[in-house]
Scaffold this motif. Sequence first.
Motif, PDB file in Angstrom:
ATOM      1  N   SER A  11      44.184  63.583  46.173  1.00 34.08           N
ATOM      2  CA  SER A  11      43.409  64.588  46.922  1.00 34.08           C
ATOM      3  C   SER A  11      42.660  63.964  48.085  1.00 34.08           C
ATOM      4  O   SER A  11      41.606  64.433  48.489  1.00 34.08           O
ATOM      5  CB  SER A  11      42.433  65.301  45.985  1.00 34.08           C
ATOM      6  OG  SER A  11      41.555  64.355  45.406  1.00 34.08           O
ATOM      7  N   ALA A  14      45.661  62.363  53.067  1.00 35.80           N
ATOM      8  CA  ALA A  14      47.118  62.542  53.146  1.00 35.80           C
ATOM      9  C   ALA A  14      47.539  63.742  52.309  1.00 35.80           C
ATOM     10  O   ALA A  14      48.352  64.576  52.745  1.00 35.80           O
ATOM     11  CB  ALA A  14      47.835  61.276  52.676  1.00 35.80           C
ATOM     12  N   ALA A  36      43.317  62.636  40.283  1.00 37.89           N
ATOM     13  CA  ALA A  36      42.518  61.908  39.301  1.00 37.89           C
ATOM     14  C   ALA A  36      41.028  62.114  39.575  1.00 37.89           C
ATOM     15  O   ALA A  36      40.197  61.934  38.688  1.00 37.89           O
ATOM     16  CB  ALA A  36      42.851  60.418  39.395  1.00 37.89           C
ATOM     17  N   ARG A  44      35.905  60.331  52.886  1.00 42.85           N
ATOM     18  CA  ARG A  44      35.598  59.004  52.363  1.00 42.85           C
ATOM     19  C   ARG A  44      34.775  58.156  53.361  1.00 42.85           C
ATOM     20  O   ARG A  44      33.889  57.395  52.940  1.00 42.85           O
ATOM     21  CB  ARG A  44      36.911  58.274  52.038  1.00 42.85           C
ATOM     22  CG  ARG A  44      36.988  57.758  50.643  1.00 42.85           C
ATOM     23  CD  ARG A  44      38.357  57.155  50.365  1.00 42.85           C
ATOM     24  NE  ARG A  44      39.251  58.064  49.697  1.00 42.85           N
ATOM     25  CZ  ARG A  44      39.133  58.459  48.439  1.00 42.85           C
ATOM     26  NH1 ARG A  44      38.140  58.043  47.701  1.00 42.85           N
ATOM     27  NH2 ARG A  44      40.011  59.285  47.893  1.00 42.85           N
ATOM     28  N   LYS A  49      28.549  54.715  54.912  1.00 47.72           N
ATOM     29  CA  LYS A  49      27.679  54.899  56.082  1.00 47.72           C
ATOM     30  C   LYS A  49      26.525  55.840  55.711  1.00 47.72           C
ATOM     31  O   LYS A  49      25.686  55.481  54.900  1.00 47.72           O
ATOM     32  CB  LYS A  49      28.510  55.447  57.265  1.00 47.72           C
ATOM     33  CG  LYS A  49      29.767  54.597  57.559  1.00 47.72           C
ATOM     34  CD  LYS A  49      30.587  55.195  58.668  1.00 47.72           C
ATOM     35  CE  LYS A  49      31.918  54.489  58.872  1.00 47.72           C
ATOM     36  NZ  LYS A  49      32.982  54.828  57.927  1.00 47.72           N
ATOM     37  N   VAL A  82      48.160  62.237  37.299  1.00 47.25           N
ATOM     38  CA  VAL A  82      49.573  62.226  36.904  1.00 47.25           C
ATOM     39  C   VAL A  82      49.848  60.862  36.284  1.00 47.25           C
ATOM     40  O   VAL A  82      49.516  59.827  36.873  1.00 47.25           O
ATOM     41  CB  VAL A  82      50.471  62.471  38.139  1.00 47.25           C
ATOM     42  CG1 VAL A  82      51.936  62.250  37.795  1.00 47.25           C
ATOM     43  CG2 VAL A  82      50.252  63.887  38.673  1.00 47.25           C
ATOM     44  N   ARG A 128      35.184  53.153  46.467  1.00 51.87           N
ATOM     45  CA  ARG A 128      36.332  53.913  46.981  1.00 51.87           C
ATOM     46  C   ARG A 128      36.077  55.412  46.786  1.00 51.87           C
ATOM     47  O   ARG A 128      36.213  56.192  47.703  1.00 51.87           O
ATOM     48  CB  ARG A 128      37.611  53.496  46.236  1.00 51.87           C
ATOM     49  CG  ARG A 128      38.869  54.203  46.727  1.00 51.87           C
ATOM     50  CD  ARG A 128      39.373  53.604  48.024  1.00 51.87           C
ATOM     51  NE  ARG A 128      40.490  54.345  48.586  1.00 51.87           N
ATOM     52  CZ  ARG A 128      41.171  53.978  49.657  1.00 51.87           C
ATOM     53  NH1 ARG A 128      40.863  52.850  50.273  1.00 51.87           N
ATOM     54  NH2 ARG A 128      42.148  54.706  50.121  1.00 51.87           N
ATOM     55  N   ASP A 272      47.794  55.606  52.528  1.00 54.66           N
ATOM     56  CA  ASP A 272      47.646  54.184  52.220  1.00 54.66           C
ATOM     57  C   ASP A 272      48.706  53.655  51.258  1.00 54.66           C
ATOM     58  O   ASP A 272      48.975  52.452  51.233  1.00 54.66           O
ATOM     59  CB  ASP A 272      46.271  53.928  51.578  1.00 54.66           C
ATOM     60  CG  ASP A 272      45.130  53.963  52.582  1.00 54.66           C
ATOM     61  OD1 ASP A 272      45.370  54.308  53.763  1.00 54.66           O
ATOM     62  OD2 ASP A 272      43.993  53.648  52.178  1.00 54.66           O
ATOM     63  N   GLU A 288      45.753  51.709  56.755  1.00 52.77           N
ATOM     64  CA  GLU A 288      44.697  52.008  55.764  1.00 52.77           C
ATOM     65  C   GLU A 288      43.599  52.737  56.506  1.00 52.77           C
ATOM     66  O   GLU A 288      42.441  52.318  56.521  1.00 52.77           O
ATOM     67  CB  GLU A 288      44.162  50.709  55.117  1.00 52.77           C
ATOM     68  CG  GLU A 288      45.130  50.109  54.115  1.00 52.77           C
ATOM     69  CD  GLU A 288      44.697  48.765  53.574  1.00 52.77           C
ATOM     70  OE1 GLU A 288      43.620  48.265  53.982  1.00 52.77           O
ATOM     71  OE2 GLU A 288      45.440  48.207  52.760  1.00 52.77           O
ATOM     72  N   TRP A 290      41.899  56.624  57.918  1.00 53.16           N
ATOM     73  CA  TRP A 290      41.724  58.044  57.610  1.00 53.16           C
ATOM     74  C   TRP A 290      42.661  58.928  58.434  1.00 53.16           C
ATOM     75  O   TRP A 290      43.426  59.735  57.901  1.00 53.16           O
ATOM     76  CB  TRP A 290      40.255  58.419  57.859  1.00 53.16           C
ATOM     77  CG  TRP A 290      39.948  59.816  57.465  1.00 53.16           C
ATOM     78  CD1 TRP A 290      39.948  60.911  58.271  1.00 53.16           C
ATOM     79  CD2 TRP A 290      39.621  60.273  56.163  1.00 53.16           C
ATOM     80  NE1 TRP A 290      39.637  62.026  57.544  1.00 53.16           N
ATOM     81  CE2 TRP A 290      39.425  61.664  56.248  1.00 53.16           C
ATOM     82  CE3 TRP A 290      39.471  59.635  54.915  1.00 53.16           C
ATOM     83  CZ2 TRP A 290      39.097  62.438  55.138  1.00 53.16           C
ATOM     84  CZ3 TRP A 290      39.128  60.415  53.809  1.00 53.16           C
ATOM     85  CH2 TRP A 290      38.949  61.792  53.933  1.00 53.16           C
TER      86      TRP A 290
END
Length: 384
Positions: A11, A14, A36, A44, A49, A82, A128, A272, A288, A290
């Motif tokens: 989620s 991408a 997950a 993210r 920040k 999954v 993360r 990513d 890697e 956004w």
Amino acid sequence: MSDTGIVIVGSGPAAVSAAESYRRAGGTSPVTIVTADSHLPYLRPPLSKDFLRGEVSASEIELHTPKWFSDLDIELICDDPVVSIDTNAQRATTRTGNTIPYLRLILATGAEPRPLAVTGGHRAFSLRSLSEAQSLREAAAAADTAVVVGAGFIGCEAAASLALSGIATTLISPDEVPQLSRLGSAVGERITAILKDAGVHYVGGVKVTAVHEETVQLDNGVSIATDMVLAATGVAPRTALATETGIRMVTDRIAVDEHMCTSTENVYAAGDVAFAVNRIAGRRIMIEHWQDAIIQGEIAGTNAAGGSQSWYAVPGFWTTIGDRTLKYAAWGDGYARARLVERETGFSVWYETNGIAVGVLTLDADDDYAEGQNRIRAGAALPL
Ligand SMILES: Cc1cc2nc3c(=O)[nH]c(=O)nc-3n(C[C@H](O)[C@H](O)[C@H](O)COP(=O)(O)OP(=O)(O)OC[C@H]3O[C@@H](n4cnc5c(N)ncnc54)[C@H](O)[C@@H]3O)c2cc1C
């Protein structure tokens, strides 16, 4: 879920962009995002920040409202990763035993932080997910001192945020200056100065050998007392689902062509986790970032709806360390020569290989940034 449709695993940007693009391209099959993550999809970049500094709340960084998903008829299943896919029967199974058939599967499982592989490394926070960021922020609220391990962009951003929050922050890296091998010494020195302005104490050329309850041990014999440690030691793509199924990998990522198709029929990958062929570069380019994850998701989603989009963009990202924003556009797989040009309040660094522009990094020099992107896209020489 009863009808067979598009199943998107993950989620992040991408995944969400794939779902939206599938719908915008006219796709009418059911769309299910299975993730997950226990939160609604969120941004993210703020996690290292303004979110870390306590300036925005979790709800303020949500990507979309629940209504946005229902308006586009996208089902969102959270907190249920999954655990396996069967590419012959075309179905995905989640941890809770939910088996979901698919017409097309889009893998957008992103990456996860590499653990700090030293004695006591488990004591360090990682960053993360939103949940990890919430734990880090809570610890920061009670801390006077912090050590950040790793001076990649997430490490630099987080260290600056902690220092700006009033925490005495030390940033440790094996590089004499941040990002030395990736961006060169001139940029590394500028980043060191930006970190210093934010109040970060940068310690380069050393490695952490152990994390104890109240100290961090370095390989030069020095021990640093600290209330908290953040490991910003890079990420590893989350590829288990693909490797278990025999989907082709290149290096440690899922190999996809310029259309984001994997080696397995009806399975796409983006973001990513993917290692995609870039149409302009004519080779695989690792990202890697956004915005590139959004673009790749858009291609996967559109093509899953019957389109034929290719990855035709120069990758890049913006990073904000304290109050300074660096903009970087590049193929990112090396350069032969770097040249720094001073600008009024900032600078630009041009990267080239064989006389051809392969990258540009700017601070307060947007014209150079735009020109650099154009030159990289065109395979043109650097400006004189
Ligand atoms: C703190 C931080 C700051 C950043 N700042 C910037 C920035 O300023 N600029 C920039 O360009 N980039 C930045 N990035 C990088 C950027 O966020 C990533 O490149 C981007 O999120 C990648 O998107 P993605 O969709 O490929 O994967 P991710 O965003 O990692 O999403 C992957 C998703 O897959 C889910 N997942 C994993 N395994 C499974 C499974 N088995 N089943 C179901 N779901 C699963 C995860 O829960 C997650 O939701 C930052 C990253 C972090 C962590």
